[in-house]
Write a protein that holds these residues in place. Structure first.
Motif, PDB file in Angstrom:
ATOM      1  N   LEU A 131      35.809  43.151  38.570  1.00  0.00           N
ATOM      2  CA  LEU A 131      37.251  43.173  39.103  1.00  0.00           C
ATOM      3  C   LEU A 131      37.692  44.681  38.839  1.00  0.00           C
ATOM      4  CD1 LEU A 131      38.379  41.346  35.915  1.00  0.00           C
ATOM      5  CD2 LEU A 131      39.007  40.659  38.181  1.00  0.00           C
ATOM      6  N   GLY A 132      36.581  45.320  39.380  1.00  0.00           N
ATOM      7  CA  GLY A 132      36.669  46.762  39.307  1.00  0.00           C
ATOM      8  C   GLY A 132      36.913  47.280  38.329  1.00  0.00           C
ATOM      9  N   LEU A 133      36.602  46.992  37.190  1.00  0.00           N
ATOM     10  CA  LEU A 133      36.902  47.621  35.483  1.00  0.00           C
ATOM     11  C   LEU A 133      35.561  49.449  35.598  1.00  0.00           C
ATOM     12  CD1 LEU A 133      38.757  45.109  33.922  1.00  0.00           C
ATOM     13  CD2 LEU A 133      39.580  47.369  35.221  1.00  0.00           C
ATOM     14  N   GLU A 134      36.280  49.499  34.366  1.00  0.00           N
ATOM     15  CA  GLU A 134      35.712  50.579  33.737  1.00  0.00           C
ATOM     16  C   GLU A 134      36.208  50.708  32.189  1.00  0.00           C
ATOM     17  OE1 GLU A 134      33.736  53.590  34.928  1.00  0.00           O
ATOM     18  OE2 GLU A 134      33.478  53.453  37.248  1.00  0.00           O
ATOM     19  N   LEU A 135      35.209  49.723  31.388  1.00  0.00           N
ATOM     20  CA  LEU A 135      36.343  49.633  29.944  1.00  0.00           C
ATOM     21  C   LEU A 135      34.900  49.887  29.209  1.00  0.00           C
ATOM     22  CD1 LEU A 135      38.036  46.075  30.593  1.00  0.00           C
ATOM     23  CD2 LEU A 135      38.363  48.616  31.016  1.00  0.00           C
ATOM     24  N   ASN A 136      35.828  50.463  27.487  1.00  0.00           N
ATOM     25  CA  ASN A 136      34.846  50.586  27.020  1.00  0.00           C
ATOM     26  C   ASN A 136      34.516  49.862  26.181  1.00  0.00           C
ATOM     27  OD1 ASN A 136      34.076  51.449  24.131  1.00  0.00           O
ATOM     28  ND2 ASN A 136      35.057  53.167  23.724  1.00  0.00           N
ATOM     29  N   GLN A 137      33.392  48.901  26.058  1.00  0.00           N
ATOM     30  CA  GLN A 137      32.683  47.602  25.478  1.00  0.00           C
ATOM     31  C   GLN A 137      33.130  46.804  23.866  1.00  0.00           C
ATOM     32  OE1 GLN A 137      29.591  45.840  27.130  1.00  0.00           O
ATOM     33  NE2 GLN A 137      30.277  46.240  29.302  1.00  0.00           N
ATOM     34  N   LYS A 138      32.954  49.044  23.609  1.00  0.00           N
ATOM     35  CA  LYS A 138      32.910  48.693  22.023  1.00  0.00           C
ATOM     36  C   LYS A 138      34.501  48.956  21.524  1.00  0.00           C
ATOM     37  CE  LYS A 138      28.909  50.708  20.683  1.00  0.00           C
ATOM     38  NZ  LYS A 138      27.972  52.265  20.473  1.00  0.00           N
ATOM     39  N   ALA A 139      35.670  48.583  22.603  1.00  0.00           N
ATOM     40  CA  ALA A 139      37.258  49.523  21.932  1.00  0.00           C
ATOM     41  C   ALA A 139      37.464  48.073  21.374  1.00  0.00           C
ATOM     42  CB  ALA A 139      38.048  49.879  22.831  1.00  0.00           C
ATOM     43  N   LYS A 140      39.099  47.837  20.839  1.00  0.00           N
ATOM     44  CA  LYS A 140      39.205  46.727  20.385  1.00  0.00           C
ATOM     45  C   LYS A 140      39.896  45.816  21.222  1.00  0.00           C
ATOM     46  CE  LYS A 140      39.704  47.243  14.887  1.00  0.00           C
ATOM     47  NZ  LYS A 140      40.666  48.327  14.306  1.00  0.00           N
ATOM     48  N   SER A 141      40.446  46.859  22.214  1.00  0.00           N
ATOM     49  CA  SER A 141      41.126  46.000  23.909  1.00  0.00           C
ATOM     50  C   SER A 141      40.287  46.001  24.694  1.00  0.00           C
ATOM     51  CB  SER A 141      41.917  47.496  24.257  1.00  0.00           C
ATOM     52  OG  SER A 141      41.548  48.218  24.257  1.00  0.00           O
ATOM     53  N   TYR A 142      39.167  45.878  24.234  1.00  0.00           N
ATOM     54  CA  TYR A 142      38.245  45.048  25.043  1.00  0.00           C
ATOM     55  C   TYR A 142      38.514  44.030  26.047  1.00  0.00           C
ATOM     56  CZ  TYR A 142      33.904  44.665  27.870  1.00  0.00           C
ATOM     57  OH  TYR A 142      32.717  43.889  28.804  1.00  0.00           O
ATOM     58  N   PHE A 143      38.779  43.164  25.126  1.00  0.00           N
ATOM     59  CA  PHE A 143      38.866  41.623  25.529  1.00  0.00           C
ATOM     60  C   PHE A 143      39.966  41.536  26.140  1.00  0.00           C
ATOM     61  CE2 PHE A 143      35.185  41.174  23.038  1.00  0.00           C
ATOM     62  CZ  PHE A 143      34.086  40.675  23.878  1.00  0.00           C
ATOM     63  N   ALA A 144      40.917  41.957  25.832  1.00  0.00           N
ATOM     64  CA  ALA A 144      42.509  42.209  25.960  1.00  0.00           C
ATOM     65  C   ALA A 144      42.782  42.704  27.334  1.00  0.00           C
ATOM     66  CB  ALA A 144      43.178  43.091  25.234  1.00  0.00           C
ATOM     67  N   LEU A 175      40.235  42.688  29.252  1.00  0.00           N
ATOM     68  CA  LEU A 175      39.517  41.584  30.682  1.00  0.00           C
ATOM     69  C   LEU A 175      41.074  40.147  31.118  1.00  0.00           C
ATOM     70  CD1 LEU A 175      35.978  40.982  29.823  1.00  0.00           C
ATOM     71  CD2 LEU A 175      36.358  41.928  31.678  1.00  0.00           C
ATOM     72  N   THR A 176      41.734  40.109  29.415  1.00  0.00           N
ATOM     73  CA  THR A 176      42.424  38.843  30.349  1.00  0.00           C
ATOM     74  C   THR A 176      43.255  39.352  30.896  1.00  0.00           C
ATOM     75  OG1 THR A 176      41.909  37.894  28.088  1.00  0.00           O
ATOM     76  CG2 THR A 176      43.557  37.461  28.443  1.00  0.00           C
ATOM     77  N   ASN A 177      43.684  40.866  30.658  1.00  0.00           N
ATOM     78  CA  ASN A 177      45.175  41.023  31.343  1.00  0.00           C
ATOM     79  C   ASN A 177      44.586  41.307  33.080  1.00  0.00           C
ATOM     80  OD1 ASN A 177      46.578  41.762  29.005  1.00  0.00           O
ATOM     81  ND2 ASN A 177      47.519  43.467  29.838  1.00  0.00           N
ATOM     82  N   THR A 178      43.225  41.742  33.051  1.00  0.00           N
ATOM     83  CA  THR A 178      43.329  41.691  34.425  1.00  0.00           C
ATOM     84  C   THR A 178      43.207  40.441  34.862  1.00  0.00           C
ATOM     85  OG1 THR A 178      41.592  43.881  33.380  1.00  0.00           O
ATOM     86  CG2 THR A 178      41.263  43.248  36.245  1.00  0.00           C
ATOM     87  N   ILE A 179      42.358  39.599  34.488  1.00  0.00           N
ATOM     88  CA  ILE A 179      42.246  37.634  35.172  1.00  0.00           C
ATOM     89  C   ILE A 179      43.023  37.576  35.310  1.00  0.00           C
ATOM     90  CG2 ILE A 179      41.887  36.399  34.872  1.00  0.00           C
ATOM     91  CD1 ILE A 179      38.660  36.847  33.009  1.00  0.00           C
ATOM     92  N   GLU A 189      48.466  43.832  34.621  1.00  0.00           N
ATOM     93  CA  GLU A 189      47.727  45.909  34.630  1.00  0.00           C
ATOM     94  C   GLU A 189      47.000  46.062  33.148  1.00  0.00           C
ATOM     95  OE1 GLU A 189      50.245  48.684  35.844  1.00  0.00           O
ATOM     96  OE2 GLU A 189      50.533  47.793  38.135  1.00  0.00           O
ATOM     97  N   LEU A 190      45.954  47.091  32.764  1.00  0.00           N
ATOM     98  CA  LEU A 190      45.981  47.435  31.045  1.00  0.00           C
ATOM     99  C   LEU A 190      46.309  47.494  30.238  1.00  0.00           C
ATOM    100  CD1 LEU A 190      42.596  48.596  32.107  1.00  0.00           C
ATOM    101  CD2 LEU A 190      43.196  46.259  32.200  1.00  0.00           C
ATOM    102  N   ASN A 191      47.781  48.617  30.609  1.00  0.00           N
ATOM    103  CA  ASN A 191      48.883  49.098  29.755  1.00  0.00           C
ATOM    104  C   ASN A 191      50.048  47.611  30.075  1.00  0.00           C
ATOM    105  OD1 ASN A 191      50.562  49.456  32.246  1.00  0.00           O
ATOM    106  ND2 ASN A 191      50.844  51.243  31.381  1.00  0.00           N
ATOM    107  N   GLN A 192      50.358  46.641  30.121  1.00  0.00           N
ATOM    108  CA  GLN A 192      51.530  45.737  30.275  1.00  0.00           C
ATOM    109  C   GLN A 192      50.796  44.804  28.927  1.00  0.00           C
ATOM    110  OE1 GLN A 192      51.475  45.248  34.485  1.00  0.00           O
ATOM    111  NE2 GLN A 192      52.942  46.205  35.225  1.00  0.00           N
TER     112      GLN A 192
END
Length: 468
Positions: free
Chosen positions: A265-278, A280-284, A288-291
């Motif tokens: 998906l062309g992402l660079e996420l912090n895998q330790k962040a609480k929002s990591y899976f959220a 991923l779900t948003n992008t799939i 957008e990440l902040n929406q």
């Protein structure tokens, strides 16, 4: 001058209420209104402002104009934004008749196709005549919402046709729910056409999340924080439901690791962040990440990411918000937060460990079956009794650990109660002191879904959504 045959005239007349109270607009005579009960704000509004006697007719309140009047309370968030205090209850579901109807000619649609909404600021310290009316406007459903509401109506109707009116749940549907209406007493149970078992009286209702969507539209608040899964309503003509659309977006990623999905998906996420899976779900889903996901927010869908061990057992039980002991014991089951949660629609995203990697296995919309809700109710009742009787602590071990009488995993197939706090000193006040310890505060606790239940009844069961 009010013209009751004109929708525009009625709405314009209603808008004169904005930023006023019933006492201000109706004068002295209103003080002798004599209405009692939960819905009396609406009744007073109907009689003293619009000049007609409150009724429960199948027709809209202003039948010549095809408009139904509804009033509903607001609450103010800490940031000053307005939100709905509750779902918006519409008309009672007539089990004996509705199964004969089609949506376009249904009693629901005749009554609720065009709503006139009056939102007032609820304040427990004020007389309801002094509640400030904040928002007033007409509401007709946008095409994209109407397609989902029609599907919801048909889902409710099908359950009645299947002889399962007694198993209706708000988690069955997205925007239009079937909420309980009336007390838990036997007098509020009704006959259903295809089963001898009586069913609780229920009404159609717009879910709280959907009401918040209406409020944001009327208030013309900024909506950029929301992203839509379905940009074109026509998509819903090609598939059975919004569930099909969502699941189809995830299926290409089944069997792939979270890291692989992130790269694809062309992402660079912090895998330790609480929002990591959220994230991923948003992008799939194309959000957008902040929406926030507009359709999920409107439907009050609870998203849960579950990490499974190699034996299919979730790594952790599923927690819910902590309960405040004092408020908890004053609530009955029908109005409880726990029942409200269990009757919600959930969206589960299952990842499974393969060594260090987490592999996306599947996603699933789910709501708890009626029989399982009744099992979980036993946990709630035992917890209420334990707190009310001051019998929380059973014993204190030699190491100073407090053992409680709260329901354990071994006692119930569905749920249990245990701490959900930063530490033992993170507490809520008790309604009565604990008998053994004399404590007047106790560590925060919450209800949990058992990991074994999630494995057996959600992950391994194939039905989606659960309408049994």
């Amino acid at each position: 001058m009010l013209d009751i045959t004109s929708a525009d005239s009625i709405i314009d007349f209603a808008k004169l209420l904005k930023n006023q109270t019933l006492r201000e607009v109706c004068g002295k005579e209103i003080e002798k209104h004599g209405y009692k009960g939960k819905g009396n704000f609406g009744q007073i509004l109907e009689k003293f402002y619009f000049g007609y006697e409150p009724n429960s007719d199948a027709e809209p309140d202003f039948k010549e104009a095809g408009i139904e009047l509804k009033s509903s309370p607001l609450k103010t968030l800490r940031n000053g934004e307005l939100r709905s205090k509750e779902r918006l209850v519409l008309n009672i579901i007539n089990y004996l008749e509705v199964h004969k109807e089609d949506f376009e000619t249904s009693s629901f649609w005749k009554k609720n196709a065009h709503l006139l909404l009056v939102f007032y600021l609820h304040d427990k310290d004020l007389d309801l005549l002094d509640y400030l009316i904040k928002l007033v406007d007409g509401w007709q459903y946008p095409n994209e919402d109407l397609k989902i509401i029609k599907h919801d109506w048909e889902t409710i109707n099908q359950k009645i046709k299947d002889g399962k009116a007694h198993e209706l749940s708000e988690g069955d549907t997205f925007y239009l729910g079937a909420c309980t209406k009336g007390s838990t007493a036997l007098k509020s149970y009704r006959d259903q056409p295809f089963n001898v078992e009586k069913a609780k009286q229920r009404a159609y209702s717009l879910k709280q999340g959907y009401v918040n969507h209406i409020i944001a539209n009327i208030a013309q608040e900024e909506t950029a924080v929301y992203g839509k899964i379905i940009d074109q309503p026509e998509i819903l003509d090609l598939v059975q439901s919004i569930e099909d659309v969502v699941i189809s977006k995830f299926q290409p990623f089944y069997g792939k690791s979270a890291e692989h999905i992130e790269q694809e998906l062309g992402l660079e996420l912090n895998q330790k962040a609480k929002s990591y899976f959220a994230n991923l779900t948003n992008t799939i889903l194309g959000i957008e990440l902040n929406q926030k996901i507009a359709e999920f927010e409107k439907a009050d869908i609870r998203v849960k990411t579950i990490r499974l061990k190699e034996n299919n057992l979730p790594k952790e039980d599923v927690s819910f918000p902590t309960f405040k002991y004092k408020e908890f014991v004053r609530t009955d089951w029908e109005d409880s937060d726990f029942k409200n949660i269990l009757e919600s629609k959930f969206f589960f995203v299952f990842y499974q460990f393969e060594g260090e990697d987490l592999i996306l296995r599947k996603v699933k919309f789910w709501n708890m079956p009626h029989s399982d809700i009744l099992e979980a109710k036993d946990v709630w009742e035992k917890t209420i009794k334990t707190v009310s009787n001051g019998g929380i602590v059973k014993e204190i071990t030699d190491k100073g650990i407090r053992k409680t009488n709260f329901p354990k995993k071994t006692e119930n197939r569905v749920s249990h109660v245990r701490p959900h706090a930063k530490n033992a000193a993170d507490t809520y006040e008790l309604p009565v002191a604990d008998k053994l310890t004399g404590l007047t505060e106790f560590t925060k606790h919450c209800f949990w879904l058992n990991a074994s239940y999630v494995k057996d009844e959600i992950y391994l069961k194939n039905s989606s959504p659960n309408l049994t």
